[in-house]
Design a protein around this motif. Structure first.
Motif, PDB file in Angstrom:
ATOM      1  N   TRP A   1       1.872  12.195  13.315  1.00 43.15           N
ATOM      2  CA  TRP A   1       3.022  11.627  12.598  1.00 43.15           C
ATOM      3  C   TRP A   1       4.181  12.631  12.615  1.00 43.15           C
ATOM      4  O   TRP A   1       3.957  13.838  12.531  1.00 43.15           O
ATOM      5  CB  TRP A   1       2.604  11.341  11.158  1.00 43.15           C
TER       6      TRP A   1
ATOM      7  N   LEU B   1      13.036   9.862  -0.579  1.00 45.36           N
ATOM      8  CA  LEU B   1      12.697  11.295  -0.558  1.00 45.36           C
ATOM      9  C   LEU B   1      13.893  12.172  -0.916  1.00 45.36           C
ATOM     10  O   LEU B   1      13.806  13.398  -0.871  1.00 45.36           O
ATOM     11  CB  LEU B   1      12.160  11.695   0.824  1.00 45.36           C
TER      12      LEU B   1
ATOM     13  N   HIS C   1      17.066  11.966   0.544  1.00 45.43           N
ATOM     14  CA  HIS C   1      18.091  12.142   1.566  1.00 45.43           C
ATOM     15  C   HIS C   1      19.268  11.207   1.247  1.00 45.43           C
ATOM     16  O   HIS C   1      19.135  10.287   0.447  1.00 45.43           O
ATOM     17  CB  HIS C   1      17.529  11.818   2.953  1.00 45.43           C
TER      18      HIS C   1
ATOM     19  N   LEU D   1       6.867   4.586   5.642  1.00 40.25           N
ATOM     20  CA  LEU D   1       6.525   5.973   6.012  1.00 40.25           C
ATOM     21  C   LEU D   1       6.299   6.114   7.517  1.00 40.25           C
ATOM     22  O   LEU D   1       6.259   7.225   8.040  1.00 40.25           O
ATOM     23  CB  LEU D   1       5.250   6.420   5.287  1.00 40.25           C
TER      24      LEU D   1
ATOM     25  N   PRO E   1       8.394  13.067  11.001  1.00 37.86           N
ATOM     26  CA  PRO E   1       9.316  12.491  10.017  1.00 37.86           C
ATOM     27  C   PRO E   1      10.266  11.446  10.620  1.00 37.86           C
ATOM     28  O   PRO E   1      10.753  10.573   9.917  1.00 37.86           O
ATOM     29  CB  PRO E   1      10.111  13.704   9.522  1.00 37.86           C
TER      30      PRO E   1
ATOM     31  N   VAL F   1       0.854  -1.197   0.000  1.00 34.80           N
ATOM     32  CA  VAL F   1       0.000   0.000   0.000  1.00 34.80           C
ATOM     33  C   VAL F   1       0.891   1.249   0.000  1.00 34.80           C
ATOM     34  O   VAL F   1       1.604   1.513   0.964  1.00 34.80           O
ATOM     35  CB  VAL F   1      -0.932   0.019   1.239  1.00 34.80           C
ATOM     36  N   LEU F   2       0.853   1.962  -1.117  1.00 31.85           N
ATOM     37  CA  LEU F   2       1.715   3.144  -1.258  1.00 31.85           C
ATOM     38  C   LEU F   2       0.932   4.430  -1.061  1.00 31.85           C
ATOM     39  O   LEU F   2      -0.251   4.498  -1.403  1.00 31.85           O
ATOM     40  CB  LEU F   2       2.340   3.182  -2.657  1.00 31.85           C
TER      41      LEU F   2
ATOM     42  N   LEU G   1      13.451   7.654   3.632  1.00 35.15           N
ATOM     43  CA  LEU G   1      14.268   8.873   3.533  1.00 35.15           C
ATOM     44  C   LEU G   1      15.081   8.867   2.246  1.00 35.15           C
ATOM     45  O   LEU G   1      15.228   9.894   1.585  1.00 35.15           O
ATOM     46  CB  LEU G   1      15.204   8.984   4.749  1.00 35.15           C
TER      47      LEU G   1
ATOM     48  N   PRO H   1       0.275   7.419  -2.824  1.00 31.07           N
ATOM     49  CA  PRO H   1       0.493   7.679  -4.255  1.00 31.07           C
ATOM     50  C   PRO H   1       1.190   9.000  -4.546  1.00 31.07           C
ATOM     51  O   PRO H   1       1.778   9.173  -5.600  1.00 31.07           O
ATOM     52  CB  PRO H   1      -0.914   7.663  -4.851  1.00 31.07           C
ATOM     53  N   GLU H   2       1.144   9.937  -3.605  1.00 26.46           N
ATOM     54  CA  GLU H   2       1.834  11.221  -3.814  1.00 26.46           C
ATOM     55  C   GLU H   2       3.338  11.046  -3.655  1.00 26.46           C
ATOM     56  O   GLU H   2       4.122  11.585  -4.423  1.00 26.46           O
ATOM     57  CB  GLU H   2       1.297  12.257  -2.813  1.00 26.46           C
ATOM     58  N   LEU H   3       3.728  10.239  -2.665  1.00 28.22           N
ATOM     59  CA  LEU H   3       5.153  10.080  -2.368  1.00 28.22           C
ATOM     60  C   LEU H   3       5.745   8.832  -3.009  1.00 28.22           C
ATOM     61  O   LEU H   3       6.967   8.739  -3.186  1.00 28.22           O
ATOM     62  CB  LEU H   3       5.366  10.021  -0.850  1.00 28.22           C
ATOM     63  N   GLY H   4       4.889   7.849  -3.319  1.00 28.31           N
ATOM     64  CA  GLY H   4       5.378   6.580  -3.884  1.00 28.31           C
ATOM     65  C   GLY H   4       6.086   5.724  -2.850  1.00 28.31           C
ATOM     66  O   GLY H   4       6.920   4.892  -3.182  1.00 28.31           O
TER      67      GLY H   4
ATOM     68  N   MET I   1       9.929   7.677   9.853  1.00 26.04           N
ATOM     69  CA  MET I   1      10.218   7.077   8.549  1.00 26.04           C
ATOM     70  C   MET I   1      11.458   6.187   8.605  1.00 26.04           C
ATOM     71  O   MET I   1      12.394   6.453   9.361  1.00 26.04           O
ATOM     72  CB  MET I   1      10.440   8.173   7.500  1.00 26.04           C
TER      73      MET I   1
ATOM     74  N   THR J   1       0.256  11.402   7.129  1.00 29.00           N
ATOM     75  CA  THR J   1       1.301  12.402   7.339  1.00 29.00           C
ATOM     76  C   THR J   1       0.739  13.750   7.780  1.00 29.00           C
ATOM     77  O   THR J   1       1.441  14.541   8.387  1.00 29.00           O
ATOM     78  CB  THR J   1       2.151  12.592   6.061  1.00 29.00           C
ATOM     79  N   THR J   2      -0.510  14.017   7.440  1.00 27.23           N
ATOM     80  CA  THR J   2      -1.118  15.289   7.859  1.00 27.23           C
ATOM     81  C   THR J   2      -2.634  15.131   7.994  1.00 27.23           C
ATOM     82  O   THR J   2      -3.249  14.435   7.188  1.00 27.23           O
ATOM     83  CB  THR J   2      -0.797  16.418   6.847  1.00 27.23           C
TER      84      THR J   2
END
Lengths: 416, 100
Positions: free
Chosen positions: B83, B96, B98, B26, B85, B14-15, B93, B17-20, B88, B46-47
């Protein structure tokens, strides 16, 4: 703690509602840019106040920007404010009334401006229905925040812009109001560009910027200062129109510029707290629009101080394209894939592999288009500054081509 | 493979979809209780006001329902604690941008 049994928050909007607005908007945008091809000579000489230009400008601002903003709000308000749309049924009626009003209004502006009053009433009805819908929706929000303040104020300015626009149309219709026409026109531009669009884009940027960059641990407190400065700027500029005072207008422009400077500083501070190091192209494009908006606020202040009406006219054109339309284009390139993904794949998550939002669009095409938009704006600025008809013609052909390509990019999402 | 490992494997499909990035990497999954064919998931996003709220929460439920022998899956979304960061994984990371 919220239980998700059944796993719906109850705040989702029927996807056909925002889609109706957005599809109308994309087509209206291409039409407006194609129409402007016919107005190249007058535009490049700084003559913006001609019926055909009004028609194209209103098709861009009402048909594209307003309809996109309305469609996006039907989608974003429920998720950002955690409250469902008050009446989706009213939403579909509001779409039909507003779309009919915009088409009739644009056609009458081009063909017979003195008959634009009646279509403007239809458009006004569509806007009133929208503001009513959003007011009833926001009323149900449990905890109001600074975003609510920006969005609610922008809705008030939308109503005032429409009222001032209706009054302008009435002036033509009744051949009256010559004395107050300039003041009402100034109010229409001020309320529409700064009060409605800018406050709305700033308000939603406070949701979008952290969301698309995965920013955490930032303060929203500076947003209050942005609001206070910007609203003060609108109020002082409003007063300057009645007082016919150049000093007050300059003071208003200084306050608007200060508010925007704080906004840009604040967005930068938010982005410094981001976890997503590489930002998507569409979002970066919206951020470019913010930088352009900053430059144009500074330029507008300078133009007012030196008293150059011609320069101010050029800045208003660039403000509409570079700040308002570019912001909307950037966010639309994020919103449309999301809407279609939700419609097509939301129910398949957890059962089969589904694409990411990034895979819903041809990123290479988007990258090329975003760069060309920026080049076109720079060319337009130069062409208008030196009043070069050939250069402006090239720019407008480029803008028209880009608006058609943009419509194509949006349409290809539906094939995914 | 035991059910817990299977459940985590399923959740990794389950992803966002915005972050992949999947919901496990996460750090969205706070708790996973498995008992007699029942799974209770406590998770976050996340928000608050995430437009993908329903898609992700329902995706988690459907993914876990695929496991043989699972009769009931309950998913609870909570904002407390919110949540951060720090939840993660290194893999998230890395995705994203990093460490590069």
């Amino acid at each position: 703690m919220s239980n998700v049994f059944p796993t719906r928050t109850g705040t989702e909007t029927d996807v056909r509602l925002p889609f109706s607005f957005i599809m109308f908007a994309v087509l209206a945008f291409a039409a407006s840019q194609l129409m402007l091809l016919g107005a190249i000579p007058s535009l490049s000489s700084g003559a913006f106040r001609l019926p055909f230009v009004w028609a194209a400008a209103h098709l861009a601002l009402l048909g594209f920007a307003l309809m996109t903003a309305m469609g996006a709000m039907y989608q974003l308000v429920p998720v950002a404010f955690l409250t469902p749309i008050w009446s989706e049924r009213l939403g579909f009626w509001q779409f039909a009334v507003t779309a009919a009003g915009i088409v009739a209004f644009a056609v009458s502006l081009a063909a017979a401006p003195n008959r634009a009053f009646l279509p403007s009433l239809l458009l006004l009805l569509g806007i009133i229905l929208f503001v009513w819908q959003m007011a009833m929706t926001l009323r149900k929000q449990e905890t109001k925040n600074v975003m609510t303040l920006f969005v609610a104020t922008s809705l008030l300015f939308l109503l005032l812009t429409a009222a001032a626009g209706g009054l302008l149309a009435f002036h033509f219709f009744a051949a009256k109001g010559a004395n107050s026409h300039e003041v009402v026109f100034g109010l229409h531009v001020l309320f529409g560009l700064c009060g409605w669009f800018t406050l709305l884009i700033i308000g939603f940027s406070y949701k979008m910027a952290p969301m698309f960059s995965l920013a955490h641990g930032f303060s929203l407190r500076p947003a209050r200062y942005v609001y206070a400065l910007y609203i003060s700027g609108i109020a002082v500029a409003f007063a300057s129109l009645f007082l016919r005072s150049h000093a007050w207008l300059a003071a208003g422009a200084a306050l608007l510029m200060s508010g925007f400077v704080v906004f840009v500083w604040h967005i930068r501070a938010i982005l410094q707290k981001r976890m997503k190091k590489t930002l998507d192209r569409p979002f970066r494009f919206s951020l470019s629009a913010i930088v352009i908006g900053l430059a144009l606020h500074v330029a507008a202040f300078a133009a007012i101080v030196v008293g150059s009406g011609r320069l101010l006219g050029i800045i208003v054109y660039l403000f509409i394209v570079g700040w308002i339309l570019f912001s909307i284009i950037g966010y639309l390139l994020k919103i449309v894939p999301f809407l279609w993904w939700t419609h097509r794949y939301s129910e398949k998550v957890g059962q089969q592999n589904v694409p990411t939002l990034k895979q819903m669009m041809n990123e290479r095409a988007v990258t090329v288009q975003c760069r060309l938009w920026l080049i076109a704006l720079a060319l337009a600025a130069v062409a208008l500054a030196v009043a070069s008809v050939p250069l402006f013609a090239i720019t407008q052909v480029l803008l028209a081509g880009l608006s058609v390509a943009f419509a194509g990019t949006i349409l290809t999402v539906f094939r995914k | 493979m035991d059910v817990r490992k299977l459940a985590i494997q399923q959740l990794k499909t389950v992803l966002d979809p915005e972050l992949g990035i999947n919901v496990v990497d996460l750090g969205l999954i706070y708790d996973l209780k498995i008992e007699d064919g029942h799974i209770n998931v406590l998770m976050t996003l996340t928000t608050p006001g995430c437009p993908l709220h329903d898609s992700i929460a329902r995706g988690v439920k459907r993914a876990l329902e695929q496991i043989d022998g699972i009769r009931d899956v309950r998913v609870q979304v909570t904002w407390n604690p919110p949540w951060t960061p720090e939840r993660m994984s290194e893999e998230a990371l890395r995705q994203l941008g990093h460490f590069s």
